[in-house]
Motif scaffolding. Sequence first.
Motif, mmCIF file in Angstrom:
data_model
loop_
_atom_site.group_PDB
_atom_site.id
_atom_site.type_symbol
_atom_site.label_atom_id
_atom_site.label_comp_id
_atom_site.label_asym_id
_atom_site.label_seq_id
_atom_site.Cartn_x
_atom_site.Cartn_y
_atom_site.Cartn_z
ATOM 1 N N ILE A 107 0.833 -1.204 0.000
ATOM 2 C CA ILE A 107 0.000 0.000 0.000
ATOM 3 C C ILE A 107 0.866 1.252 0.000
ATOM 4 C CG2 ILE A 107 -1.650 1.336 1.361
ATOM 5 C CD1 ILE A 107 -2.908 -1.298 2.222
ATOM 6 N N SER A 108 1.922 1.262 0.817
ATOM 7 C CA SER A 108 2.737 2.481 0.867
ATOM 8 C C SER A 108 3.475 2.696 -0.455
ATOM 9 C CB SER A 108 3.717 2.446 2.048
ATOM 10 O OG SER A 108 4.560 1.334 1.960
ATOM 11 N N LEU A 109 3.824 1.608 -1.125
ATOM 12 C CA LEU A 109 4.482 1.737 -2.427
ATOM 13 C C LEU A 109 3.549 2.415 -3.436
ATOM 14 C CD1 LEU A 109 7.065 0.956 -3.907
ATOM 15 C CD2 LEU A 109 5.973 -1.170 -4.576
ATOM 16 N N VAL A 110 2.280 2.010 -3.421
ATOM 17 C CA VAL A 110 1.319 2.591 -4.362
ATOM 18 C C VAL A 110 1.072 4.060 -4.037
ATOM 19 C CG1 VAL A 110 -1.102 2.550 -5.063
ATOM 20 C CG2 VAL A 110 0.211 0.418 -4.952
ATOM 21 N N ILE A 111 0.820 4.353 -2.758
ATOM 22 C CA ILE A 111 0.497 5.743 -2.397
ATOM 23 C C ILE A 111 1.696 6.660 -2.630
ATOM 24 C CG2 ILE A 111 -0.224 7.272 -0.534
ATOM 25 C CD1 ILE A 111 -1.816 5.043 0.619
ATOM 26 N N ALA A 112 2.901 6.129 -2.343
ATOM 27 C CA ALA A 112 4.093 6.951 -2.519
ATOM 28 C C ALA A 112 4.264 7.404 -3.961
ATOM 29 C CB ALA A 112 5.334 6.181 -2.074
ATOM 30 N N ALA A 113 3.696 6.650 -4.897
ATOM 31 C CA ALA A 113 3.872 6.978 -6.306
ATOM 32 C C ALA A 113 2.979 8.141 -6.733
ATOM 33 C CB ALA A 113 3.573 5.754 -7.164
ATOM 34 N N LEU A 114 1.922 8.400 -5.983
ATOM 35 C CA LEU A 114 0.911 9.338 -6.478
ATOM 36 C C LEU A 114 1.266 10.789 -6.182
ATOM 37 C CD1 LEU A 114 -2.227 7.337 -5.299
ATOM 38 C CD2 LEU A 114 -1.176 7.356 -7.570
ATOM 39 N N PRO A 115 1.141 11.674 -7.188
ATOM 40 C CA PRO A 115 1.334 13.105 -6.933
ATOM 41 C C PRO A 115 0.251 13.618 -5.983
ATOM 42 C CG PRO A 115 1.294 12.632 -9.288
ATOM 43 C CD PRO A 115 0.881 11.391 -8.595
ATOM 44 N N GLU A 116 0.556 14.736 -5.277
ATOM 45 C CA GLU A 116 -0.361 15.266 -4.269
ATOM 46 C C GLU A 116 -1.764 15.484 -4.817
ATOM 47 O OE1 GLU A 116 2.476 16.610 -5.129
ATOM 48 O OE2 GLU A 116 3.779 16.764 -3.363
ATOM 49 N N PRO B 20 -8.150 11.555 -16.574
ATOM 50 C CA PRO B 20 -6.725 11.919 -16.440
ATOM 51 C C PRO B 20 -6.136 11.557 -15.082
ATOM 52 C CG PRO B 20 -8.103 13.883 -16.667
ATOM 53 C CD PRO B 20 -8.976 12.717 -16.919
ATOM 54 N N VAL B 21 -6.912 11.693 -13.994
ATOM 55 C CA VAL B 21 -6.397 11.319 -12.679
ATOM 56 C C VAL B 21 -6.005 9.850 -12.681
ATOM 57 C CG1 VAL B 21 -7.121 10.796 -10.316
ATOM 58 C CG2 VAL B 21 -7.481 13.075 -11.243
ATOM 59 N N LEU B 22 -6.875 9.040 -13.262
ATOM 60 C CA LEU B 22 -6.627 7.604 -13.321
ATOM 61 C C LEU B 22 -5.372 7.304 -14.139
ATOM 62 C CD1 LEU B 22 -8.524 5.620 -11.948
ATOM 63 C CD2 LEU B 22 -9.306 4.932 -14.223
ATOM 64 N N ALA B 23 -5.253 7.967 -15.286
ATOM 65 C CA ALA B 23 -4.103 7.709 -16.156
ATOM 66 C C ALA B 23 -2.802 8.058 -15.447
ATOM 67 C CB ALA B 23 -4.235 8.514 -17.446
ATOM 68 N N ILE B 24 -2.765 9.233 -14.779
ATOM 69 C CA ILE B 24 -1.539 9.640 -14.088
ATOM 70 C C ILE B 24 -1.247 8.677 -12.947
ATOM 71 C CG2 ILE B 24 -0.498 11.453 -12.679
ATOM 72 C CD1 ILE B 24 -2.138 13.469 -14.321
ATOM 73 N N ALA B 25 -2.290 8.293 -12.213
ATOM 74 C CA ALA B 25 -2.096 7.387 -11.091
ATOM 75 C C ALA B 25 -1.534 6.050 -11.567
ATOM 76 C CB ALA B 25 -3.415 7.175 -10.349
ATOM 77 N N VAL B 26 -2.121 5.494 -12.622
ATOM 78 C CA VAL B 26 -1.662 4.194 -13.114
ATOM 79 C C VAL B 26 -0.217 4.301 -13.592
ATOM 80 C CG1 VAL B 26 -1.982 2.475 -14.936
ATOM 81 C CG2 VAL B 26 -3.956 3.359 -13.708
ATOM 82 N N LEU B 27 0.087 5.396 -14.282
ATOM 83 C CA LEU B 27 1.446 5.571 -14.802
ATOM 84 C C LEU B 27 2.474 5.661 -13.672
ATOM 85 C CD1 LEU B 27 3.293 6.020 -17.213
ATOM 86 C CD2 LEU B 27 2.746 8.454 -17.119
ATOM 87 N N THR B 28 2.215 6.521 -12.684
ATOM 88 C CA THR B 28 3.213 6.699 -11.623
ATOM 89 C C THR B 28 3.307 5.446 -10.744
ATOM 90 O OG1 THR B 28 1.530 7.867 -10.342
ATOM 91 C CG2 THR B 28 3.147 9.210 -11.485
ATOM 92 N N VAL B 29 2.166 4.811 -10.489
ATOM 93 C CA VAL B 29 2.229 3.565 -9.711
ATOM 94 C C VAL B 29 3.043 2.529 -10.483
ATOM 95 C CG1 VAL B 29 0.879 1.612 -8.856
ATOM 96 C CG2 VAL B 29 0.140 3.942 -8.383
#
Lengths: 318, 291, 531
Positions: free
Chosen positions: A135-144, B260-269
């Motif tokens: 979970i922390s890996l996934v959340i850490a990836a997300l921009p604010e 777009p939120v979903l796309a950015i989230a999937v990409l960065t994850v």
Amino acid sequence: MSRLIIRRLLVSLVVLWLVSLLVFVATLLLPGDPARAILGQQATPDRIAALQAQLNLDAPVWERYLSWLGGVFTGDLGTSAATQGPVNDLLGDRIGASLVLLVTAAVLSTLVGLALGTWSAVRRGRAADHTVSGISLVIAALPEFVIGVALIVLLSTTVFPLLPSVTLAPPGEPVWSQPLQLILPVLTLTLVVTPYITRMMRATMSEVLDSGYVEMARLKGIPERTVLTRHALPHAIGPVAQVIALQLAWLAGGVVVVEFLFRYPGVGQALIDAVNNRDVEVVQAITLLIAAVYIVVNLLADIVGIVTNPRLRTEVSR
Amino acid sequence: MSTPTVPSTRSRKSTVFRRALALPQAKIGLTLTAVVVLLAVLGPWLGPWLTGYDTTGFAGKPFHSDGVAGTDGLGRDVFTRFLAGGATLLLYAVLATAIGIVLGTALGMLAGYTGGRLDSIIMRGNDVLLSFPQLVFALLAIAMLGPQGWLLVLVIGITHAPRVARVARQATVAVKDSDYIKAAQLYAMPRRRILLREVLPNITGPLMVELGLRLTYSIGYVASLSFLGLGIQPPAADWGLMINENRIALVLEPWGVLLPVLAIAVLTVGTNLVTDSLASAAAGREKEAAA
Amino acid sequence: MTAQVTLTHALEVEDLRVNTLAGSPVLKGVSYSIAPGEVLALVGESGSGKTTAGLAALGHFRRGLAPAGGTVTANPRDGQSVEVLGLAERRRRALRGHTLSYVPQDPALSLNPALRIGLQIAEVLEAHGYGASDDERSARVAEVLGEVGLPADEDYQRRYPHQLSGGQQQRVGIAMAFACRPSVVVLDEPTTGLDVTTQTLVLRTVSELTTEHGVAALYITHDLAVVAAIADRVAVMRGGEIVESGTVEEVLRRPSHSYTRELVDAVPDLDGGGELPTPDADAATLRVTDLSVSFGEHRVLSDVSLTVHSGECLLLLGESGSGKTTLSRCVAGLNDDHSGSVELDGTALAASTRRRSADQLRAVQYVFQSPYSSLNPRRTIAQSVEVPLEMLTDLDRAQRRERVGQTLDKVRLSRELAQRLPDQLSGGERQRAAIARALVTTPKVLLCDEVTSALDVSVQATIIDLLCELRAELGTAMVFVTHNIALARHVADRIAVLRGGEIVETGPVDDVLSDPRHEYTRQLLANTPRM
């Protein structure tokens, strides 16, 4: 030890000075006539002349720098080109509002991060650990702003319409007079930073738990609880303090986006407005302020590192 | 514990990649990343072909639920714009990452290997840049020069550099006192060659992790700046910008924000999962080397 | 006490099996037993499973390992005998540090750097409820510190581990182990990394404590000479099994298993050594005059002078911190911050390799201590050996390849191994590769810096033999840097004893060993354990 701390203090001062230099030099990047660049093509010659006088543009660069720096030292941050009022007035209440956000998020994420990280390290390799790490890996990836928008959709507009998504502070009333509207911004910032602290704490604790002295403590028959509190945790404080400091600096950047997203009347929002308006003196003041906060926090973390390290602490007595 | 090592003829380098690829998070991460990258790269061509609107997506009907995802406040087809909105973001992020990694690695290796005064100068310079949160530094530059593509790429790349340099320096310092570097000095090997041939190949592990990390952050920063209205400028179709433009109508037409939120989230994850697998693989190799 | 008769052994380990979590065996049925007051040495090379076997006696298994069968029975001096592996973790903990205790290999890693040493000893007593009061416990802390030969005063107890020397740290480790008056102590290579004088002190302490208090000791080591000095009985381990056991006399003098014989033969002995090549007695090849080095205030080398003739081997002997590595690095040009001169065949060499000519660089070569760090992990062996030729000769590619091939043949590394990366080779193979790299330029002087100390005993012997052969064949002058005086007769013609940055004695090996002039050399000889 005190010699070491004083040295570290001096380094911080030098860095702070260089930062001020950099912030000032940035204004030299303004293309062409700064006054015109700031005020735009439609500006009347009168206003341009007024601004030129205000910015003291005729004086040589170093003189302008010194007078600006002198202003900063005496608490005069200049005049806002957009409001025509002193920058101090503009920032006064906003600094408090931003600090409320920052400090709450910092305290929350530090507590949660340290606890989760330790818990995860003690349960290394088990399901609980994998869940926390994943979970922390996934959340850490997300921009604010992605986290923020997700929270808005989840808790404000669409799924559970419980909380306000926009901060509405009546003028003259502090933001915390309506605590409900603080929840989403604080939660967003906390979620941004907690994963990092958790992961760092887990990594540090894992390393410490694998160390020779922890194995030795166990082989001495010390109860596991004492092994953890006496032998393991103190060694994690120094390195983790530095990461926490870095994360607080991260918060100072993240707060800009979060304030913009929730229309929160803080320093970050002011910075965005100032950038949009090319309000140079306000941008300078805020970036310098944020950098100073970062330097101080980092300095404190290093001091914690020095104080918790007996090798450095006893250096004088050797 | 050292179990007898079965000599394998595989090289070390491929072992890190292979090891990383064997991890589940790498497979998931690569898949997620590939999906979004394909979408972003092919989207601008695919969009008009699928929906019949050109890249601006102008359909003339504000807040209309026509098409796959409706239209936005200016009457533009959301789905067309969504398909077109990832390419620039991705390009900027990749360029900024490249600048950061190249610059940071060069500075970090030089500082770490040379030591002494040059090291102090480079690292103090680093400290100054590190005192600004990356986004704040970008805002300072944009306030002076205005929101322009090249500036975005440059300023994000430059602010990555000191962070990369720290990692590169630390890895270099760990390697530079190795006896194989001393051996190279025995033959009076020139410094450039020592750095490129002896040091660099031995610090690729941490640098690859850094590459993944910086790419993840670059995507986040470019998107964030566009979201703040200070990155990619209207009327361009861009995911960060779309979120900003459509969030007022979030309740009415959520797709303009959600896609777009979903796309950015999937990409960065996705990129972060790949990074994590690289980090695990590199750490595992180090542990084995120490055993 | 009705069970008196069966209490002959303080510790009995029966058919102990340990696997990795993946299921591959680490211990394949190990049995041993120790009587009170007896020292059993568990001998083996790295990877033999000796540490695992020792830790299992305390019911402790490192991460990734799990017991797969067998029993560990402890018979405490004053209590019920217990089977350790069958106990719950909580009961095992009550035994550890109390009935069964452990002395770790590296005290620098095993003492908690953030806690005062007094507390680290006291907490064992506390955890096991030793004594009735705090006063009684602190009296015991002082007593046990005295027993291991350390000052017991308050001030000393308030020190942190980093404020002690390596030998003192190890004695604190021993004090922790003996604090609760255990029945069984497991000592895991407690003298590795200590110099011989300190080693002797530590061994004496262990010996006294075990006999005096009737403690059964399991002494884990790779050093057969140490075994001869301390143990009553020996068990030799290899690949997770005990291949031979018996009294020290039996096993070391009349080994029956071929592996034991190999080990015993491999141990360098002060008296030993075969024929050594006779050096030419012409003028000095290498001459070092008045070499001094300071790091800040600290003077590492003061006015060191020595000569090495062509074809001769000089043993440069010194304990850690004596400056022996610094000296060899100065000669090699890796440390240019020194005064004094280094001459090769009468020509002064520049201090730094950067200012030496290719000829001079080819003429002085260096073999590093650890073959694990001296080869670039990203290059194949053949590539690494080729680099010096690439940098220092005009040979074309084909010629270089040919020369590399010849040199690899000389050190007996197959062409197939040469195509591998270092981490796919064993330690001995890597060290031979490193020697090949040094010899590929046909140097006049070869500096060997502790080249055997990172290797297992049986491998050490083959490397020494190889170096002697090559010296005879190529006539290379050699400086053999080591801390181990027992190697002297095996490799060297002359010896120079370095202490605190000064050469205290020098002369032909036989003269120095049979009639040492300097007190320090005499001390070293007396403290070096013999088989």
